[in-house]
Every structure is written in C-alpha cells, then in structure tokens.
Motif scaffolding. Sequence first.
Motif, short mmCIF file in Angstrom:
data_model
loop_
_atom_site.label_atom_id
_atom_site.label_comp_id
_atom_site.label_asym_id
_atom_site.label_seq_id
_atom_site.Cartn_x
_atom_site.Cartn_y
_atom_site.Cartn_z
N ASN A 11 0.82 -1.21 0.00
CA ASN A 11 0.00 0.00 0.00
C ASN A 11 0.86 1.26 0.00
O ASN A 11 0.52 2.26 -0.65
CB ASN A 11 -0.92 0.00 1.22
CG ASN A 11 -1.98 -1.08 1.14
OD1 ASN A 11 -2.30 -1.56 0.05
ND2 ASN A 11 -2.50 -1.48 2.28
N ARG A 12 1.97 1.22 0.72
CA ARG A 12 2.85 2.38 0.73
C ARG A 12 3.48 2.60 -0.64
O ARG A 12 3.57 3.74 -1.12
CB ARG A 12 3.94 2.18 1.78
CG ARG A 12 3.44 2.43 3.21
CD ARG A 12 4.57 2.32 4.21
NE ARG A 12 4.97 0.94 4.40
CZ ARG A 12 6.03 0.56 5.10
NH1 ARG A 12 6.83 1.47 5.64
NH2 ARG A 12 6.33 -0.71 5.25
N VAL A 17 3.67 5.57 -5.80
CA VAL A 17 3.66 5.61 -7.27
C VAL A 17 2.48 6.44 -7.77
O VAL A 17 2.62 7.28 -8.68
CB VAL A 17 3.61 4.18 -7.84
CG1 VAL A 17 3.40 4.22 -9.35
CG2 VAL A 17 4.90 3.44 -7.51
N THR A 18 1.30 6.21 -7.18
CA THR A 18 0.12 6.97 -7.60
C THR A 18 0.30 8.46 -7.34
O THR A 18 -0.07 9.31 -8.18
CB THR A 18 -1.12 6.45 -6.84
OG1 THR A 18 -1.24 5.04 -7.05
CG2 THR A 18 -2.37 7.16 -7.31
N LEU A 19 0.87 8.79 -6.21
CA LEU A 19 1.10 10.20 -5.90
C LEU A 19 2.08 10.84 -6.88
O LEU A 19 1.87 11.97 -7.34
CB LEU A 19 1.61 10.32 -4.46
CG LEU A 19 1.92 11.75 -3.97
CD1 LEU A 19 0.64 12.58 -3.98
CD2 LEU A 19 2.52 11.71 -2.57
N MET A 20 3.14 10.12 -7.21
CA MET A 20 4.13 10.66 -8.13
C MET A 20 3.54 10.86 -9.53
O MET A 20 3.76 11.90 -10.17
CB MET A 20 5.34 9.72 -8.22
CG MET A 20 6.19 9.65 -6.96
SD MET A 20 6.96 11.23 -6.53
CE MET A 20 5.85 11.80 -5.22
N VAL A 21 2.77 9.86 -10.02
CA VAL A 21 2.16 9.99 -11.35
C VAL A 21 1.14 11.12 -11.36
O VAL A 21 1.08 11.93 -12.31
CB VAL A 21 1.53 8.66 -11.76
CG1 VAL A 21 0.76 8.82 -13.08
CG2 VAL A 21 2.59 7.59 -11.91
N SER A 22 0.32 11.19 -10.31
CA SER A 22 -0.68 12.28 -10.24
C SER A 22 0.00 13.64 -10.17
O SER A 22 -0.45 14.60 -10.81
CB SER A 22 -1.57 12.08 -9.00
OG SER A 22 -2.22 10.83 -9.04
N GLY A 158 -0.45 -0.61 -13.83
CA GLY A 158 0.78 -0.67 -13.04
C GLY A 158 0.50 -0.96 -11.57
O GLY A 158 1.25 -1.70 -10.92
N VAL A 159 -0.60 -0.38 -11.05
CA VAL A 159 -0.96 -0.65 -9.65
C VAL A 159 -1.32 -2.12 -9.46
O VAL A 159 -0.89 -2.76 -8.50
CB VAL A 159 -2.11 0.28 -9.23
CG1 VAL A 159 -2.72 -0.19 -7.90
CG2 VAL A 159 -1.64 1.72 -9.09
N VAL A 160 -2.12 -2.66 -10.39
CA VAL A 160 -2.48 -4.09 -10.31
C VAL A 160 -1.24 -4.96 -10.41
O VAL A 160 -1.07 -5.94 -9.66
CB VAL A 160 -3.51 -4.44 -11.41
CG1 VAL A 160 -3.77 -5.94 -11.43
CG2 VAL A 160 -4.80 -3.67 -11.18
N TRP A 161 -0.37 -4.63 -11.34
CA TRP A 161 0.87 -5.42 -11.51
C TRP A 161 1.75 -5.32 -10.27
O TRP A 161 2.31 -6.31 -9.81
CB TRP A 161 1.63 -4.91 -12.74
CG TRP A 161 2.92 -5.64 -12.98
CD1 TRP A 161 3.09 -6.81 -13.65
CD2 TRP A 161 4.22 -5.22 -12.54
NE1 TRP A 161 4.41 -7.16 -13.67
CE2 TRP A 161 5.14 -6.21 -12.98
CE3 TRP A 161 4.69 -4.13 -11.82
CZ2 TRP A 161 6.49 -6.12 -12.73
CZ3 TRP A 161 6.04 -4.05 -11.57
CH2 TRP A 161 6.94 -5.02 -12.02
N LEU A 162 1.87 -4.12 -9.73
CA LEU A 162 2.69 -3.93 -8.54
C LEU A 162 2.11 -4.67 -7.34
O LEU A 162 2.84 -5.27 -6.56
CB LEU A 162 2.82 -2.44 -8.23
CG LEU A 162 3.77 -2.05 -7.08
CD1 LEU A 162 5.18 -2.52 -7.37
CD2 LEU A 162 3.75 -0.54 -6.87
#
Length: 659
Positions: A11-12, A17-22, A158-162
């Motif tokens: 989750n971290r 990753v989501t924060l960086m992409v956003s 990418g989130v699903v893969w990660l």
Amino acid sequence: MRKTPSLRLSNRLISFVTLMVSAAIFILFIGGTISFKQIGNEYLEHYLIGVVNVVDEELLQPEEAKSMTKWLPKLLKASSVVSMELSSPTGVVYSFQTLAVMPDDNLLYQKTLPLELNKGYSITFKSVPPYSAFTYSLGALFSITAAIAVIIVSLLWGVVWLRKQLHGSELLEERGRMLLAGKLDDYAIGNEEEWPATASLALDNVIAELKDARKERSRFDTFIRTHTFLDQLTGSANRVLFDSKLESTLQESESQGVLLLLRINGWEELIEESGKAVGDELIVEIGKQLNNVMQRYSDSVLSRYYQSDFALLIPQQSLKEAKVLASQCLKVIEKIIPPKSLDIDNWCHIGVSMYVSGERRGRLMDELDMAHRSALLQNNNSWSLFKKQQQLTESLGSVRWRNLFDAIFSQDQLILYKQSTFLFDGADLNPLHLELFSRIKDENGVQIKASRFLPAIAQVGYQIKLDAAVLKQVFPLLSDPEFSQHSFSVHLHVKSLQNSGFIRQLRNRLLQTPRAQLQRLSFELVEGQVVTYLDAVRPVAKLIKSFGCQLIVEQAGRTIVSTHYIKDLNVDYIKLHRSLMKDIPQRYENQLFVRSLLGACENTGSQVLAVGIENKKELKVIKELGVEGAQGRIFEAETALFHHKEKLSIPKRRSRWEK
C-alpha cells in the motif's frame, strides 16, 4: 518496544507511485496551461504590433489618415479589441470603444505600444485574452485527452501489476504480525509465495530451531527434576520427594492416612552372590507391582526409600483400608519369583503405620521400622501394623459417603471457603483473586475438608456433581454487588471436562454471563491430570480462554511431568504444590525445581505462584527465586463465604423387613 507499521508495504509503494504519477500529470497540466496562455498572449501581441505598424505608416500621409476612421474600427472589432487610444504629446488623437458587453477590466489583456515613425505617439490596446471564450473541443484536444487516458489506464495496470508482485511480501508481513501475536505454531511454516524467499526460508529455519530449543529446554528441565526427585531405576519417587510430601501432609489440618515400608530380607547376600544386575531386575519388578496397587489411590506416593526399601504414602485412608492395602501389597509381591539366594517364603516384609496431622516425620519412620521388625520376627512373608495408643477412627463406607453427598447436593449445603492470592509489586501486594475451596458437614455438623472427602468423591464418581454444585454458587457471585471488586478461582476435575453434558452446561453459563464478569473468573486444573488427559483438556481450555476467563494449573511439582502443556494450553498462572514450600530455605532441591519451572515459563506469558506460604523466611526465598505471587496463611487464612444455618438431614435407610 518498537511498534510495527500499520500501513502495508504494498500500500505504501502503490500510494507513492500513484502520488508521483498524479503529481507529474498535475505539473504537466499547469505547465501546459501556462504555456498555452503565454503563446496566445504572444500571438495577440504580434498581431497588435502589426496593427500599430499600419497605423504608424498611415499617419505619415494625411490623406490616408483621414480614411483610417473608416476601416480601423472594423479591423479592431474583428481582432477582439475592446478599446484603443492613439495618444500624442498633446493628448488623445483617436479613441475606439466597442459597444458590446465586455468582461471585467481586470481580465482584459492591456498593452501600450509606441509608434516608431511618429515619435511621441503611442497606442494603448485593451483586448479580450485569446482562447478565453473557447470551450472544450473534442477534436482539438483529442490528443491531450487520449494522452491523459493512456496515462490513467497505465497507472491502474501498473498498480495491479505492482500489487501482484508484492503479494508475497504481504504474505510475509502478515505472517510476521501473526508471529508477534503469539501464533507461532499456526505460522511455523511459510507460504511458498512469500517474498523475499530467502527471508521466508530463514524465518522457517529460525522457528524450527526455536521449537527444537524449547523442546530441548523442556527435556532438560524434566531431566533436572527427574534426577532430583525420582529414582532412576524404577521411576518412582526418591527419598527426597517422599520426605517432602510427608512433611507437607503432616502440616495439613485434619489429615490422616497410611504409611507402608517394604524391605527385602537378605539384600546384601543377593548382591554378593548374584550381582547388581539381578538385584536391579528384582527392584524394577517390585516397583511395577506396587505401582499397579497404588493406581486406585489418589494423591498417593510410591518411593524407593533405600536400595532395598520401598515406602508408600496413602492419604485420607482408614485403618481398615490400611489392612486391606497391606494384604494386597504382600499378595502381589509373593507372585514374584525371587532369585535363588533369597528364601521364597521369607524374603519380603511390610511395616504399616497410621499418621495424623501434627506428628513428626522422624517418629513415623521409626514406627514403620519397628512394625517391619515385628513382621521380620514372624519368619515368613508377612506384614505388621504398629499399634498406637489411639488409632484412627473408621471412615465412612462408600454407601454412607454416597448418601451424605446426595443429601448435600440436593439441599445445596456445599460450603465454599476462600483464600486470597496476591501478586508481588515490589514491596506491595496486589490482590489477584479469591481461590474457592469446597467443604461439607456431616449429619452431626462436623465440618470435613476437601482433602478428606475428595477421595470419596472420586470413589463414588461424583466429581461432575461436585463441580456443578460449585459453579452453581460461583456464577451468582460474579453479579453480586458485594463481590463486584473481587475475582474468583474455582477448581475443576478433568473427569468433568470429559463429560459432554457438563461442557454444554458450562458453555451455556458462560454465554449467559457478561464478558466483564467472566474476566473476573479463573479455572484451576491439577497438573498431573492435565498432562495425562491433555487431548481432552485442550479444547475446553480453548473454550475457557475464548470467553475471557483465565486458566490456572495447580499442584505443579506434586508429580514430575513435562512442562510442554504450558505453551500448548496458553496457561495464565501456575501454582506450585504446597509441599515444595515447606522448609524451602533449607531444601535446595526444591529451590532447583522452582528455578526450573520459572525457566520453562520464560517467554510464555505464564506466571508462577507459590501456595502454602507460612512464614517470612519462605516468602523471602520465593521472592529471591523470582516467583511472581503467593498464597498462604501468612497473608490470609481460609474463611467461609457464607454461613449455612440449616441443618443437614439425611434420610434414614429403610429396613428391608419393614412392611
């Protein structure tokens, strides 16, 4: 103590990753917007410079300047110019103002440009910003929309893969949490999907070694206790344990029982002629036969007192039972065929004596020796009873015991006594619970302690009825405001835990009682019975713990058993047998036993309590050993919970000849 993080690793990482992409999309969007606005302003400025150049050239020719008022407004209107002022050093030469409703002046693009050919002249424009009136166009912004959609889809993929790649680390982390919660046995072997695999395998090896170390520690502790208190040849108690048990029994009030001393006649000649191996074989066979006889007596002790002597302690037995026991022992011993060096008709003699509380151990052993000599003078295999001036009174028979118990249980005449148990807090004492003891009164009003009537309870098979009667009185105490500040500890027999009806009744009572009250209730089981019937005790112990009650194992040390049950049952407290506390400052073997049990309880959450503390010396020693709490008359004597004023009435037996 270091705390574990509440947020999982996957989750971290996904949040990061989501924060960086956003953040990247937001920065690109802001940058694109600013660039888009800047390009529009530059385009508008370039267009206005062209208009300024045209006006500058027209002003050089007077004829053309007059016609400028005709074509210039149309040009400015087409260029979204709201107003224009042509200024000279003397003032405003020309002014243009559109008639359409325009937005706020603060939103208009304003620019002042000088004329290069006509020095001193300048033009001030107020124009609508480029693209301000434009709306979203799918065709124009399709590429940008498609790019953002591709980024979002790629982010989700990418989130699903990660998350899939980090599933193994989540399993490893979850396993770590369960291990910290104490579920070592359930998570000893990890899942094959755990990642990193090397950390998972290392954890498996460490847990396996830890389990083996615990087993080795338990075996070592058992080895220490065995070599300290047990005879290595027969496995029965040695002289140290027998003397300790006898001393403790004699200290109990209203205690009585039988002592037997069996001695082999001609032991030295046997060893000289046949050798030690033949003598050991005979000793082992005698120990087996005597152990078979002792099986039906609870709390009995069989000891190899000397090389050729066996001592037997059977508490709470009458004179009649002593004679029967001596005859049985002699009968089973005579079945053994002794070596040829012994006289088959005169090689075994038994001395019998009775004891009551308050007598001295040394005097009793002298009485046994004299009784043995009397049997030896008979010149055949025999037994002899030491005749005291006052022999014990005959005990009730099984039928009379049964009638007494039936009357007590039917009339609710069971008496509960209490004694406080304390935990050490430096020099202070914190109350832990009130241990409840059962007592009864006979038809004459004479009170009988549990140590005397419990063997009769086992003889008539009323253990389940006794436990049910105790629980019938205990559960109302939990809701009684008078005892709202007290916790209670009650005793249960293992035979009750093997009865499905009793377990069902106990579960129903627990379900009907609030959990806050159940947290003030503890159940005590005898250590020897727990180890013998561990499979039957395990589910009941789990049931008791699930309701918030505490589990206590009592009489630890009365028998020499393995301590693996401590971890298996998740025991809260272990109460030492009172015989270990008698003269413990002088008995280093008892101190060794206590240290061994404390070591077995280390890192298990179980606490060791001492029972039967009588003086300050004993209290000081157990504190130095590391015992966490104590109970005894030095703190508080046993007192009754309630006083029964009703007199017990036992129905008389009807004569068979009565019509």
